[in-house]
Design a protein around this motif. Structure first.
Motif: not given
Length: 206
Positions: A40-48, A27-30, A166-170
């Motif tokens: 900036l992106g995330c896994d399409i299947t992760n709602s949070r 569920g991290g942001l990359v 750096q403080h907004l994403v993983d």
């Protein structure tokens, strides 16, 4: 604080890619390189994770115009209604490349995007993000981090991007300098192609 990881685009390290995939699966942001600006992106299947990106961008998730980064055109039928031969030929000619294609969405869209009739599809010409999506096994929801008010360097130098985000994403991937021109957006959801935004991709492919 985000992790800063160097990955070489010519031959992305399997271990490094696996590390990124794990962050996305959790569920991290990359932030990652594409063939245009950093995304900036995330896994399409992760709602949070989707909610987090919408919050960062200051938009309501169901109204957000995020694009889906796919590994290749074989992912299309997951989220896109059947397209005709001429549309498919355009996609085949242009991808992988610096384009976002707006296509008619189908009923399999994640619940957050159910109200949308169209979807933006990207297959960037960049080994790092393509390998990430391939190992992840499903698309990455993506938005550009280009900031109209900012110094252009912020969008091209991964170290400056890290400093700011750096403080907004993983995780922030250093895949070398990015571009500061976005993708060309072409709407193929109707009968005739419509150029929504001219960017890095040459419109002669139409």
């Amino acid at each position: 604080m985000a992790e800063f990881i160097k990955i070489y685009p010519d031959k992305p390290s399997e271990a490094a890619i696996a590390k990124v995939v794990k962050v996305l699966q959790n569920g991290g942001l990359v932030i990652y390189p594409t063939d245009t600006v950093y995304g900036l992106g995330c896994d399409i299947t992760n709602s949070r994770a989707l909610e987090k990106i919408a919050r960062i961008k200051g938009v309501k998730l169901e109204k957000a115009n995020f694009s889906f980064i796919c590994h290749d055109l074989s992912n299309l039928s997951d989220y896109v209604r059947q397209i005709d031969t001429s549309t498919f030929k355009i996609l085949k000619r242009a991808l992988p490349g610096p384009y976002t294609f707006i296509l008619p969405g189908n009923n399999n869209l994640p619940k957050e995007f159910k109200k949308k009739t169209t979807v933006g599809i990207r297959v960037p010409d960049n080994n790092i993000i393509l390998e990430i999506v391939r190992q992840l096994g499903n698309p990455v929801v993506s938005t550009s981090i280009r900031d109209e008010d900012d110094v252009i360097e912020y969008t091209t130098d991964p170290e400056l991007i890290f400093e700011k985000w750096q403080h907004l994403v993983d995780m922030v991937i250093d895949g070398g300098y990015g571009d500061n021109v976005g993708s060309t957006i072409i709407d193929l959801s109707e009968h005739e192609p419509v150029i929504v935004r001219e960017g890095k991709g040459d419109i002669d492919i139409l």
